[in-house]
Design a protein around this motif. Structure first.
Motif, PDB file in Angstrom:
ATOM      1  N   UNK A 154       1.009  -1.174   0.056  1.00 48.51           N
ATOM      2  CA  UNK A 154       0.073  -0.020   0.020  1.00 48.51           C
ATOM      3  C   UNK A 154       0.762   1.121   0.050  1.00 48.51           C
ATOM      4  N   UNK A 155       0.197   2.344  -0.530  1.00 47.66           N
ATOM      5  CA  UNK A 155       0.853   3.505  -0.601  1.00 47.66           C
ATOM      6  C   UNK A 155       2.262   3.762  -1.073  1.00 47.66           C
ATOM      7  N   UNK A 156       2.372   3.267  -2.434  1.00 47.21           N
ATOM      8  CA  UNK A 156       3.668   3.088  -3.262  1.00 47.21           C
ATOM      9  C   UNK A 156       3.548   4.042  -4.481  1.00 47.21           C
ATOM     10  N   UNK A 157       4.580   4.554  -4.875  1.00 50.46           N
ATOM     11  CA  UNK A 157       4.680   5.499  -5.949  1.00 50.46           C
ATOM     12  C   UNK A 157       5.925   4.720  -6.712  1.00 50.46           C
ATOM     13  N   UNK A 158       5.692   4.317  -7.977  1.00 52.53           N
ATOM     14  CA  UNK A 158       6.449   3.910  -8.979  1.00 52.53           C
ATOM     15  C   UNK A 158       6.952   4.769 -10.004  1.00 52.53           C
ATOM     16  N   UNK A 159       8.110   5.036  -9.940  1.00 50.34           N
ATOM     17  CA  UNK A 159       8.685   6.055 -10.890  1.00 50.34           C
ATOM     18  C   UNK A 159       8.465   5.675 -12.297  1.00 50.34           C
ATOM     19  N   UNK A 160       8.559   6.738 -13.347  1.00 53.11           N
ATOM     20  CA  UNK A 160       8.465   6.443 -14.774  1.00 53.11           C
ATOM     21  C   UNK A 160       9.583   5.734 -15.085  1.00 53.11           C
ATOM     22  N   UNK A 164       9.652  -3.409 -12.575  1.00 47.53           N
ATOM     23  CA  UNK A 164       9.310  -3.960 -11.334  1.00 47.53           C
ATOM     24  C   UNK A 164       9.480  -5.664 -11.721  1.00 47.53           C
ATOM     25  N   UNK A 165      10.172  -6.367 -10.836  1.00 43.92           N
ATOM     26  CA  UNK A 165      10.409  -7.932 -11.149  1.00 43.92           C
ATOM     27  C   UNK A 165      10.423  -8.408  -9.807  1.00 43.92           C
ATOM     28  N   UNK A 166      10.412  -7.575  -8.889  1.00 44.01           N
ATOM     29  CA  UNK A 166      10.464  -8.104  -7.361  1.00 44.01           C
ATOM     30  C   UNK A 166       9.463  -7.176  -6.548  1.00 44.01           C
ATOM     31  N   UNK A 167       9.044  -7.955  -5.275  1.00 46.46           N
ATOM     32  CA  UNK A 167       8.177  -7.485  -4.245  1.00 46.46           C
ATOM     33  C   UNK A 167       8.518  -5.874  -3.984  1.00 46.46           C
ATOM     34  N   UNK A 168       7.580  -4.996  -3.754  1.00 50.25           N
ATOM     35  CA  UNK A 168       7.918  -3.652  -3.217  1.00 50.25           C
ATOM     36  C   UNK A 168       7.031  -3.565  -1.904  1.00 50.25           C
ATOM     37  N   UNK A 169       7.725  -3.127  -0.779  1.00 44.72           N
ATOM     38  CA  UNK A 169       7.062  -3.061   0.512  1.00 44.72           C
ATOM     39  C   UNK A 169       6.293  -1.928   0.510  1.00 44.72           C
ATOM     40  N   UNK A 170       5.146  -1.666   1.466  1.00 45.31           N
ATOM     41  CA  UNK A 170       4.499  -0.536   1.625  1.00 45.31           C
ATOM     42  C   UNK A 170       5.095   0.757   1.963  1.00 45.31           C
ATOM     43  N   UNK A 171       4.510   1.892   1.547  1.00 43.61           N
ATOM     44  CA  UNK A 171       5.041   2.984   1.895  1.00 43.61           C
ATOM     45  C   UNK A 171       6.359   3.302   1.283  1.00 43.61           C
ATOM     46  N   UNK A 172       6.540   2.945   0.038  1.00 50.17           N
ATOM     47  CA  UNK A 172       7.725   3.299  -0.717  1.00 50.17           C
ATOM     48  C   UNK A 172       7.646   4.031  -1.847  1.00 50.17           C
ATOM     49  N   UNK A 178      20.305   2.323 -12.723  1.00 52.86           N
ATOM     50  CA  UNK A 178      20.679   1.155 -13.371  1.00 52.86           C
ATOM     51  C   UNK A 178      20.217  -0.128 -12.734  1.00 52.86           C
ATOM     52  N   UNK A 179      20.056   0.068 -11.494  1.00 55.55           N
ATOM     53  CA  UNK A 179      19.155  -0.765 -10.750  1.00 55.55           C
ATOM     54  C   UNK A 179      18.150  -0.551  -9.923  1.00 55.55           C
ATOM     55  N   UNK A 180      17.133  -1.454  -9.553  1.00 59.53           N
ATOM     56  CA  UNK A 180      15.767  -0.887  -8.725  1.00 59.53           C
ATOM     57  C   UNK A 180      16.138  -0.435  -7.573  1.00 59.53           C
ATOM     58  N   UNK A 181      15.774   0.758  -7.264  1.00 56.81           N
ATOM     59  CA  UNK A 181      15.995   1.524  -6.058  1.00 56.81           C
ATOM     60  C   UNK A 181      14.601   1.641  -5.124  1.00 56.81           C
TER      61      UNK A 181
END
Length: 186
Positions: A154-160, A164-172, A178-181
């Protein structure tokens, strides 16, 4: 006064379009509160025993595509917006929470082609994949790719332009250089 508003031609057309869509996809499509807005070239494809469920106040811009194949279920929550030329394609299942927005040219796809046998065309080798889950209050910017098996909190912003090929935690906040941040929202 509310009855008179319902008799306006554009209001009647709005609800008639939804009723025809529901009739065409009887038992495979549900629209909570009959509040699905589709721009001109938005497409919904439901194959076989698959299902698509839209929450209240769903808006699909022109060129969008929502598909369910091979018995998959696509479940989209309330207050959902999908911008131009974006796709949601499911063969294993995709769940999107409430209050989510998807930017232009974004792809969410829960499968990939199998390509183990070089002597057999890839198109004939079937698919592999896993369900995608996206939480509440998620903003997915333009030109993002979200792949199979990913879970986004929940509450995630994914930049342009993020892949995304791995899980993203809430509030991120998530973006690619060059790598996922992944950073915590503060």
């Amino acid at each position: 006064m509310k009855i008179l508003n319902l008799l306006k031609p554009w209001v009647l057309a709005f609800y008639l379009k939804q009723l025809l869509l529901l009739k065409k996809n009887k038992g495979k499509l549900s629209i909570k509160g009959y509040r699905l807005s589709l721009e001109h070239t938005a497409q919904i494809t439901i194959e076989g025993e698959s299902k698509i469920c839209f929450g209240q106040k769903t808006y699909l811009r022109k060129g969008t595509d929502v598909e369910a194949h091979n018995g998959a279920i696509v479940n989209i929550g309330d207050n959902f917006f999908m911008n131009k030329n974006s796709s949601i394609i499911a063969r294993y299942g995709i769940e999107i929470g409430d209050n989510c927005m998807i930017g232009e040219n974004t792809t969410i796809i829960d499968h990939n082609h199998v390509f183990k046998d070089p002597d057999l065309p890839f198109k004939d080798q079937g698919y592999q994949g896993a369900k995608i889950t996206i939480g509440d209050n998620v903003w997915i910017a333009g030109q993002v790719f979200i792949g199979q098996g990913v879970s986004i909190g929940d509450n995630v912003v994914i930049g342009a332009n993020t892949i995304v090929t791995k899980d993203i935690p809430s509030n991120s906040i998530v973006y690619n250089k060059s790598t996922l941040v992944i950073k915590e929202i503060k």
